[in-house]
Design a protein around this motif. Sequence first.
Motif, PDB file in Angstrom:
ATOM      1  N   GLN A 152       0.821  -1.200   0.000  1.00 39.71           N
ATOM      2  CA  GLN A 152       0.000   0.000   0.000  1.00 39.71           C
ATOM      3  C   GLN A 152       0.861   1.260   0.000  1.00 39.71           C
ATOM      4  O   GLN A 152       0.591   2.220  -0.732  1.00 39.71           O
ATOM      5  CB  GLN A 152      -0.932   0.012   1.218  1.00 39.71           C
ATOM      6  CG  GLN A 152      -1.891   1.192   1.233  1.00 39.71           C
ATOM      7  CD  GLN A 152      -2.865   1.152   2.411  1.00 39.71           C
ATOM      8  OE1 GLN A 152      -2.876   0.187   3.186  1.00 39.71           O
ATOM      9  NE2 GLN A 152      -3.678   2.174   2.544  1.00 39.71           N
ATOM     10  N   LEU A 153       1.916   1.247   0.811  1.00 39.67           N
ATOM     11  CA  LEU A 153       2.831   2.381   0.843  1.00 39.67           C
ATOM     12  C   LEU A 153       3.525   2.581  -0.505  1.00 39.67           C
ATOM     13  O   LEU A 153       3.661   3.707  -0.998  1.00 39.67           O
ATOM     14  CB  LEU A 153       3.881   2.179   1.936  1.00 39.67           C
ATOM     15  CG  LEU A 153       3.403   2.293   3.391  1.00 39.67           C
ATOM     16  CD1 LEU A 153       4.476   1.791   4.346  1.00 39.67           C
ATOM     17  CD2 LEU A 153       3.036   3.737   3.720  1.00 39.67           C
ATOM     18  N   ALA A 154       3.970   1.488  -1.115  1.00 40.69           N
ATOM     19  CA  ALA A 154       4.688   1.579  -2.386  1.00 40.69           C
ATOM     20  C   ALA A 154       3.778   2.109  -3.497  1.00 40.69           C
ATOM     21  O   ALA A 154       4.169   3.016  -4.254  1.00 40.69           O
ATOM     22  CB  ALA A 154       5.251   0.215  -2.769  1.00 40.69           C
ATOM     23  N   LYS A 155       2.568   1.548  -3.615  1.00 44.56           N
ATOM     24  CA  LYS A 155       1.643   2.006  -4.655  1.00 44.56           C
ATOM     25  C   LYS A 155       1.303   3.484  -4.498  1.00 44.56           C
ATOM     26  O   LYS A 155       1.345   4.258  -5.462  1.00 44.56           O
ATOM     27  CB  LYS A 155       0.349   1.184  -4.610  1.00 44.56           C
ATOM     28  CG  LYS A 155       0.458  -0.225  -5.141  1.00 44.56           C
ATOM     29  CD  LYS A 155      -0.910  -0.908  -5.066  1.00 44.56           C
ATOM     30  CE  LYS A 155      -0.887  -2.313  -5.628  1.00 44.56           C
ATOM     31  NZ  LYS A 155      -2.228  -2.959  -5.537  1.00 44.56           N
ATOM     32  N   ALA A 156       0.955   3.882  -3.269  1.00 45.68           N
ATOM     33  CA  ALA A 156       0.545   5.264  -3.033  1.00 45.68           C
ATOM     34  C   ALA A 156       1.704   6.230  -3.240  1.00 45.68           C
ATOM     35  O   ALA A 156       1.516   7.349  -3.726  1.00 45.68           O
ATOM     36  CB  ALA A 156      -0.024   5.413  -1.625  1.00 45.68           C
ATOM     37  N   THR A 157       2.904   5.805  -2.886  1.00 42.38           N
ATOM     38  CA  THR A 157       4.074   6.665  -3.054  1.00 42.38           C
ATOM     39  C   THR A 157       4.354   6.924  -4.531  1.00 42.38           C
ATOM     40  O   THR A 157       4.585   8.069  -4.951  1.00 42.38           O
ATOM     41  CB  THR A 157       5.301   6.034  -2.387  1.00 42.38           C
ATOM     42  OG1 THR A 157       5.061   5.916  -0.979  1.00 42.38           O
ATOM     43  CG2 THR A 157       6.545   6.881  -2.607  1.00 42.38           C
ATOM     44  N   ILE A 158       4.334   5.881  -5.347  1.00 37.48           N
ATOM     45  CA  ILE A 158       4.590   6.041  -6.780  1.00 37.48           C
ATOM     46  C   ILE A 158       3.474   6.841  -7.440  1.00 37.48           C
ATOM     47  O   ILE A 158       3.738   7.754  -8.245  1.00 37.48           O
ATOM     48  CB  ILE A 158       4.744   4.666  -7.463  1.00 37.48           C
ATOM     49  CG1 ILE A 158       5.929   3.903  -6.871  1.00 37.48           C
ATOM     50  CG2 ILE A 158       4.903   4.830  -8.963  1.00 37.48           C
ATOM     51  CD1 ILE A 158       7.261   4.603  -6.993  1.00 37.48           C
TER      52      ILE A 158
END
Length: 274
Positions: A205-211
């Motif tokens: 979730q962190l990776a998707k939202a960050t990108i």
Amino acid sequence: MSTLLDRVNADGLVLFGCGKMGSALLQGWLDAGVRPDAITVLDPHPSDWLQGLQTDGLKINADLDSPAVCVLAVKPQIIAAANTLNGPGFAGTLFVSVAAGTTLVVLGDILGPEPAIIRTMPNTPAAIGQGITALVGNARCRAEDLALAEVMLSTVGQVVRLDSEAQMDAVTGTSGSGPAYVFHFIECLAAAGEAEGLSPEVAMQLAKATIAGAGALAQASEKPVSTLRENVTSPNGTTAAGLSVLMAEQKGLPALVRATVRAATTRSVELGKG
């Protein structure tokens, strides 16, 4: 845009093939104001969604009479089937191809020497209206043909015009294949977060939202992306520590991305040769 779409509504639009990309384009045209009764779809296996649009006037596998535009949205392996469009029913029609790797020369062999043909390279975010498409036309294309193609493709994202067809392989290696590179970076960023103690769900979730958030900020900001990067990077801070690895000259991301795009571009050239 409305003036150009008036031409489509008046003279008709043909979609040859309606898979994922064709469906995304079709939805974009409908949202932009192209009337369903101005559209004819040629597809041997129309989806339930497509058949449902017939109640609004959309035609499937119907007879044709010199439509304004015909968009070829089939896989390159079956683009040769477009030779059925080489006839009097398409006199004066502008052809726009989204078939990856299919050159203007090949398209001309299939469609004949007369039509104006535009070759394009969209990418998969077009499915949610966030794509980017590069286009280039053959010698028969007029300024108004390029303008019409640009308007039609802008319904699913941004559009850029190329100076020459020779640039299309670099487009393929950069933006055509680029979404896969980004998806893999998301995988890698999530896996790295998991390795540092995050749960798989939170890390992803962190990776998707960050990108997604960084990409949206880069699009919205008038500042260079280098400035945006510098704004996040405090001297001797955590971001600086991470970037010292990511930006390493020999083993960092710049060299890896250059090699990645070069490999994809080279393969695009090979596929274009046959």
